[in-house]
Design an enzyme around this catalytic site. Structure first.
Site, PDB file in Angstrom:
ATOM      1  N   GLY A 135       0.713  -0.704   0.100  1.00  0.00           N
ATOM      2  CA  GLY A 135      -0.169   0.260   0.078  1.00  0.00           C
ATOM      3  C   GLY A 135       1.121   0.866  -0.063  1.00  0.00           C
ATOM      4  O   GLY A 135       2.145   0.960  -0.001  1.00  0.00           O
TER       5      GLY A 135
ATOM      6  N   GLN B 132       3.171  10.350   1.607  1.00  0.00           N
ATOM      7  CA  GLN B 132       4.380   9.764   1.375  1.00  0.00           C
ATOM      8  C   GLN B 132       4.915   9.724   0.464  1.00  0.00           C
ATOM      9  O   GLN B 132       6.118   9.103   0.188  1.00  0.00           O
ATOM     10  CB  GLN B 132       3.823   7.567   1.330  1.00  0.00           C
ATOM     11  CG  GLN B 132       3.386   7.237   2.707  1.00  0.00           C
ATOM     12  CD  GLN B 132       3.523   6.079   2.182  1.00  0.00           C
ATOM     13  OE1 GLN B 132       2.090   5.013   2.209  1.00  0.00           O
ATOM     14  NE2 GLN B 132       4.288   4.696   3.084  1.00  0.00           N
TER      15      GLN B 132
ATOM     16  N   CYS C  47       5.897  -0.181   7.193  1.00  0.00           N
ATOM     17  CA  CYS C  47       5.463   0.487   6.238  1.00  0.00           C
ATOM     18  C   CYS C  47       6.351   1.381   5.504  1.00  0.00           C
ATOM     19  O   CYS C  47       7.789   1.440   5.578  1.00  0.00           O
ATOM     20  CB  CYS C  47       5.086   2.612   7.385  1.00  0.00           C
ATOM     21  SG  CYS C  47       4.580   3.267   6.592  1.00  0.00           S
ATOM     22  N   LEU C  48       6.506   1.353   4.192  1.00  0.00           N
ATOM     23  CA  LEU C  48       7.046   1.865   3.428  1.00  0.00           C
ATOM     24  C   LEU C  48       8.092   3.250   3.736  1.00  0.00           C
ATOM     25  O   LEU C  48       9.240   3.415   3.369  1.00  0.00           O
ATOM     26  CB  LEU C  48       6.791   1.877   1.573  1.00  0.00           C
ATOM     27  CG  LEU C  48       6.228   1.136   1.630  1.00  0.00           C
ATOM     28  CD1 LEU C  48       5.394   0.982  -0.463  1.00  0.00           C
ATOM     29  CD2 LEU C  48       7.581  -0.300   1.232  1.00  0.00           C
TER      30      LEU C  48
ATOM     31  N   HIS D  67      -4.754   1.144   7.614  1.00  0.00           N
ATOM     32  CA  HIS D  67      -3.494   1.218   7.445  1.00  0.00           C
ATOM     33  C   HIS D  67      -2.756   2.900   6.726  1.00  0.00           C
ATOM     34  O   HIS D  67      -2.575   3.795   7.182  1.00  0.00           O
ATOM     35  CB  HIS D  67      -2.241   0.068   6.988  1.00  0.00           C
ATOM     36  CG  HIS D  67      -0.620   0.355   7.069  1.00  0.00           C
ATOM     37  ND1 HIS D  67       0.398   0.494   7.902  1.00  0.00           N
ATOM     38  CD2 HIS D  67      -0.031   1.729   6.641  1.00  0.00           C
ATOM     39  CE1 HIS D  67       1.633   0.872   7.323  1.00  0.00           C
ATOM     40  NE2 HIS D  67       1.167   2.484   6.645  1.00  0.00           N
ATOM     41  N   GLU D  68      -3.439   2.812   5.099  1.00  0.00           N
ATOM     42  CA  GLU D  68      -3.010   3.484   4.025  1.00  0.00           C
ATOM     43  C   GLU D  68      -4.283   4.491   4.777  1.00  0.00           C
ATOM     44  O   GLU D  68      -4.034   6.325   4.486  1.00  0.00           O
ATOM     45  CB  GLU D  68      -3.873   2.878   3.273  1.00  0.00           C
ATOM     46  CG  GLU D  68      -2.814   2.372   2.574  1.00  0.00           C
ATOM     47  CD  GLU D  68      -1.249   2.146   2.434  1.00  0.00           C
ATOM     48  OE1 GLU D  68      -0.562   3.621   2.216  1.00  0.00           O
ATOM     49  OE2 GLU D  68      -0.617   1.350   3.041  1.00  0.00           O
TER      50      GLU D  68
ATOM     51  N   HIS E 102      -3.024   7.161   6.788  1.00  0.00           N
ATOM     52  CA  HIS E 102      -1.657   7.618   6.283  1.00  0.00           C
ATOM     53  C   HIS E 102      -2.233   9.189   5.794  1.00  0.00           C
ATOM     54  O   HIS E 102      -2.221  10.357   6.262  1.00  0.00           O
ATOM     55  CB  HIS E 102      -0.970   7.337   5.308  1.00  0.00           C
ATOM     56  CG  HIS E 102       0.148   6.418   5.755  1.00  0.00           C
ATOM     57  ND1 HIS E 102       1.026   7.639   6.125  1.00  0.00           N
ATOM     58  CD2 HIS E 102      -0.058   5.453   5.291  1.00  0.00           C
ATOM     59  CE1 HIS E 102       1.892   6.390   6.208  1.00  0.00           C
ATOM     60  NE2 HIS E 102       1.906   5.218   5.474  1.00  0.00           N
TER      61      HIS E 102
HETATM   62 NI    NI Z   1       2.340   3.392   5.652  1.00  0.00          NI
END
Ligand code: NI
Length: 157
Positions: A46, A51, A88-89, A130-131, A134
């Site tokens: 995701g 991000q 998380c990226l 999660h997304e 963000h």
């Molecule tokens: Ni994330």
């Protein structure tokens, strides 16, 4: 398509509340294409617009069942609980056990501005939560099992 630079921990943009998408235009579609490519290149499941430095409410998800694009998503129903490890990226190499609902229903819009409904359980439910977090400046570490409830949405350092 192009691979975008992923914002990492410590950048204030990860703590901002994003504004809704108003224009479902070519730029949005291009950005969604870039986000899918960026997510896959980084081997993530995701990626949310903040991000890559964009403070608007959209994200992409692919947990292995195909690409999901969500614009202005809202969780409208949730059931159950799960506690699983998440990363998380934007936090390379960091993992934590996170509390999430087991099942969620999300109302959103697709890239053309048409309303869509997505439901998911297990990993997909986690990715959806999660997304969407963000987009409100909330990161997974805020919801780790040992986090105090009053830490949600606050900058932690
Ligand atoms: Ni994330």
């Amino acid at each position: 398509m192009a691979i975008r630079t992923i914002v990492t921990d410590g950048d204030e943009i990860l703590r901002k509340v994003c504004r809704p998408v108003v224009d479902f235009d070519a730029r949005l579609r291009q950005t969604l294409d870039d986000m899918a490519e960026t997510m896959r290149n980084a081997e993530g499941v995701g990626l949310a617009a903040p991000q890559i430095g964009i403070l608007r409410r959209f994200c992409v998800i692919d947990v292995g069942d195909g690409l999901i694009e969500l614009v202005n998503p809202v969780i409208t129903e949730q059931k159950g609980r799960q506690e699983e490890q998440e990363g998380c990226l934007s936090f390379p190499g960091v993992w934590a056990v996170v509390k999430r609902p087991h099942w969620v229903k999300v109302e959103a819009f697709d890239r053309n501005g048409d309303p869509i409904t997505v439901t998911g359980e297990g990993l997909l439910a986690r990715a959806l939560c999660h997304e969407i977090d963000h987009l409100d400046g909330v990161v997974f570490l805020d919801r780790r099992v040992d986090a105090p409830d009053d830490a949600k949405g606050r900058r932690r350092r």
